[in-house]
Design a protein around this motif. Structure first.
Motif, mmCIF file in Angstrom:
data_model
loop_
_atom_site.group_PDB
_atom_site.id
_atom_site.type_symbol
_atom_site.label_atom_id
_atom_site.label_comp_id
_atom_site.label_asym_id
_atom_site.label_seq_id
_atom_site.Cartn_x
_atom_site.Cartn_y
_atom_site.Cartn_z
ATOM 1 N N ALA A 81 0.768 -1.106 -0.251
ATOM 2 C CA ALA A 81 -0.073 -0.162 0.368
ATOM 3 C C ALA A 81 0.762 1.416 0.037
ATOM 4 O O ALA A 81 0.757 2.410 0.115
ATOM 5 C CB ALA A 81 -0.742 -0.248 1.569
ATOM 6 N N GLY A 82 2.133 0.743 0.078
ATOM 7 C CA GLY A 82 3.050 2.773 0.530
ATOM 8 C C GLY A 82 3.050 2.779 -1.148
ATOM 9 O O GLY A 82 2.739 4.747 -0.940
ATOM 10 N N GLY A 83 3.235 2.140 -2.395
ATOM 11 C CA GLY A 83 2.574 3.579 -2.952
ATOM 12 C C GLY A 83 1.704 4.002 -3.244
ATOM 13 O O GLY A 83 1.428 5.156 -4.035
ATOM 14 N N GLU A 84 0.257 3.209 -3.273
ATOM 15 C CA GLU A 84 -1.090 3.709 -3.007
ATOM 16 C C GLU A 84 -0.844 5.252 -2.762
ATOM 17 O O GLU A 84 -2.473 5.970 -2.943
ATOM 18 C CB GLU A 84 -1.348 2.251 -3.016
ATOM 19 N N VAL A 85 -0.246 4.897 -1.490
ATOM 20 C CA VAL A 85 -0.559 6.210 -0.284
ATOM 21 C C VAL A 85 -0.391 7.267 -0.855
ATOM 22 O O VAL A 85 -1.163 8.095 -1.274
ATOM 23 C CB VAL A 85 0.485 5.519 0.909
ATOM 24 N N TRP A 86 1.066 7.254 -1.492
ATOM 25 C CA TRP A 86 2.433 8.185 -2.126
ATOM 26 C C TRP A 86 1.084 8.712 -3.145
ATOM 27 O O TRP A 86 1.187 10.517 -3.599
ATOM 28 C CB TRP A 86 3.273 8.049 -2.385
ATOM 29 N N ILE A 87 1.355 7.901 -4.438
ATOM 30 C CA ILE A 87 0.549 7.933 -5.565
ATOM 31 C C ILE A 87 -1.297 8.679 -5.456
ATOM 32 O O ILE A 87 -1.430 9.724 -6.190
ATOM 33 C CB ILE A 87 0.348 7.047 -6.398
ATOM 34 N N GLY A 88 -1.592 8.291 -4.483
ATOM 35 C CA GLY A 88 -3.072 8.856 -3.894
ATOM 36 C C GLY A 88 -3.410 10.836 -3.976
ATOM 37 O O GLY A 88 -3.282 10.806 -3.831
ATOM 38 N N TYR A 89 -1.960 11.126 -3.035
ATOM 39 C CA TYR A 89 -1.727 11.987 -2.789
ATOM 40 C C TYR A 89 -1.071 12.825 -3.662
ATOM 41 O O TYR A 89 -1.533 13.886 -3.564
ATOM 42 C CB TYR A 89 -0.576 12.187 -1.727
ATOM 43 N N GLN A 90 -0.651 12.098 -4.890
ATOM 44 C CA GLN A 90 -0.033 12.800 -5.755
ATOM 45 C C GLN A 90 -1.350 13.078 -6.867
ATOM 46 O O GLN A 90 -1.852 14.229 -7.504
ATOM 47 C CB GLN A 90 0.980 12.060 -6.421
ATOM 48 N N THR A 91 -2.195 12.583 -6.127
ATOM 49 C CA THR A 91 -3.714 12.306 -6.989
ATOM 50 C C THR A 91 -4.766 13.394 -6.370
ATOM 51 O O THR A 91 -4.646 14.730 -7.350
ATOM 52 C CB THR A 91 -4.437 10.989 -7.367
ATOM 53 N N ALA A 92 -4.547 13.287 -5.400
ATOM 54 C CA ALA A 92 -5.497 13.875 -4.659
ATOM 55 C C ALA A 92 -4.693 15.536 -4.334
ATOM 56 O O ALA A 92 -5.313 17.000 -5.107
ATOM 57 C CB ALA A 92 -5.733 13.936 -3.665
#
Length: 129
Positions: A104-115
């Motif tokens: 989930a580490g990548g999802e957390v970071w990329i999710g932030y980069q999206t929102a």
């Protein structure tokens, strides 16, 4: 007919810094979009999320550049501090998760980069000059 002209503030080192931050987001957007599939595999996220992140960064960076001389410096500084603080925190959380073997580490970071760029742009646009 009477027209009112509003003077655009002069370029300052702060304005240049704001534009540079926006340019960085646009360049990062290009990397995310162009390398969506391989970067997505590397970070453990779907390619569509990388592309969406790239589009969000493109919008956020473009609006940041567009309003660089139209919005108060104070507004920019507050938003940039909040954005960069969130960036550091989500990067740290993402790294901690990745080091623990959690995908989930990548999802957390990329999710932030999206929102975050979209929130940044939404908060910046209605700010009063």
């Amino acid at each position: 007919m009477l027209t009112t002209q509003v003077a655009t503030p002069p370029w300052t080192r702060w304005t240049v810094g704001i534009v540079a931050d926006g340019v960085f987001k646009v360049l990062l957007a290009a990397v995310c979009i162009a390398g969506a599939a391989p970067l997505g595999r590397l970070l453990g996220v779907p390619g569509w999320l990388m592309a969406a992140s790239g589009l969000a960064l493109l919008v956020g960076g473009g609006i940041e550049i567009r309003y660089a001389r139209r919005r108060p410096l104070r507004t920019y500084l507050r938003l940039m501090i909040a954005y960069d603080t969130g960036w550091v925190l989500t990067a740290a959380v993402g790294l901690l998760l990745a080091w623990q073997g959690n995908r989930a580490g990548g999802e957390v970071w990329i999710g932030y980069q999206t929102a975050a760029p979209l929130a940044f742009a939404a908060l910046l646009r209605p700010a009063r000059p």
